[in-house]
Scaffold this active site. Sequence first.
Site, PDB file in Angstrom:
ATOM      1  N   SER A 264       8.271   2.721  -0.587  1.00  0.00           N
ATOM      2  CA  SER A 264       7.889   4.125  -0.416  1.00  0.00           C
ATOM      3  C   SER A 264       6.801   4.516  -1.400  1.00  0.00           C
ATOM      4  O   SER A 264       6.588   3.859  -2.416  1.00  0.00           O
ATOM      5  CB  SER A 264       9.107   5.037  -0.620  1.00  0.00           C
ATOM      6  OG  SER A 264      10.108   4.781   0.330  1.00  0.00           O
ATOM      7  N   SER A 302       9.453   1.997   5.171  1.00  0.00           N
ATOM      8  CA  SER A 302       8.740   2.695   4.108  1.00  0.00           C
ATOM      9  C   SER A 302       8.848   4.206   4.287  1.00  0.00           C
ATOM     10  O   SER A 302       8.907   4.720   5.401  1.00  0.00           O
ATOM     11  CB  SER A 302       7.261   2.289   4.100  1.00  0.00           C
ATOM     12  OG  SER A 302       6.595   2.821   2.972  1.00  0.00           O
ATOM     13  N   ASP A 304       6.621   7.356   3.378  1.00  0.00           N
ATOM     14  CA  ASP A 304       5.276   7.705   2.923  1.00  0.00           C
ATOM     15  C   ASP A 304       5.103   9.221   3.065  1.00  0.00           C
ATOM     16  O   ASP A 304       5.018   9.734   4.184  1.00  0.00           O
ATOM     17  CB  ASP A 304       4.228   6.979   3.758  1.00  0.00           C
ATOM     18  CG  ASP A 304       4.589   5.505   3.944  1.00  0.00           C
ATOM     19  OD1 ASP A 304       4.591   4.778   2.942  1.00  0.00           O
ATOM     20  OD2 ASP A 304       4.900   5.121   5.082  1.00  0.00           O
TER      21      ASP A 304
END
Length: 388
Positions: A264, A302, A304
Amino acid sequence: MPARYLIPTGISRALLTLFVLSAPLAFGNDDDPRAREVGVAPGIYEPGRLNAITDVAGVKVGQVSIIEGDDIRTGVTAILPHGGNLYQDKVPAGYAQGNGYGKMMGTTQVIELGELETPVLLTNTLSVAEAAAGSIEWTLAQPGNERVRSVNAVVGETNDANINNIRARAVQAEHAIEAISAATDGAVDEGSVGAAMGTVTFGWKGGIGTSSRVLPEADGGFTVGVLVQTNYGGELHIMGVPMSPDALASAAQRVPQDPTPDGSIMIIIATDAPLSDRNLHRLASRSFLGLARTGSAMSNGSGDYALAFSTAETVRRTPERREQGHTIEAWPNDLMTPLFQAVVEATEEAIYNALFKASDVRGVNGDQHPQLPVGGVIQILRERGVIE
């Protein structure tokens, strides 16, 4: 019970040594250069004086690093849009999401109302609630907020479990309050500090990084500043050049730990341009282009996230403007492109700074997570003719 060390931003290494003696520590790496100092300077615009988010007038950053025993390596990073009463004098804000495998508390109200009323806090995945509790407590205690009954705390996170014993939930509300209270408008510590004490990026030690850009007067003369908390993966590229893990490991005689495309990143953007919340959303979304330049594909695993705010007095949401109505003259759509360019450049360089300044960290299970071998990066870039 193991000793706990709380390390606020700005403490000297000599003084730190007196406090902690031989404890296994990690902190921002002052020995390695920032990216720009060795010629890694992406883009066309110049940085501000500090090349940091604090180049945007009024913005403050505070950090607390928590080190306990052999397995606690975590902390809190706080970003304040201005030094006044944030709840009363709210700032316009915009939020953007890449891949959404993560948490950023408080974003639904930012999306709905287009404003920010608390500091932005960053910490680890399992400590969002504690950081929010600290932000709320701090906000309620501010003079003028005696009648406040609802606070929208904004807290982002990355998962530092590769280094930190995240299940111990070492971060408490008091640490968030300390980070907020320690915030200053000067240089920002980078690398293995604050919320990035335990982060990993492209298999190397991740960190806090920051950068800024100042537009020419012909484009408004505004400043855009970015701060990142990096904890993601992919195929590392610097200035467009792939950084082979094998080549870099050979240069450092160490190997990155468990490189993965997942992870992240939190991207916090400040500007003094008088932007509407709609254009701040657009600005935040462009920061992902800077992320992509470093080799991220915003993978399925992830998180983001980007949040942008404006410090301009002319667009601030004061009590008078909220209650009586006020015509706000925001920067027009047709003049946004230079700001988009600036945020892409500053995001890319902030990520490089996070990697360049990070220090080796030994954390949970005794694993060593080495810093990016900056010397090896410089050698590869010189061989490719990117830097002298």
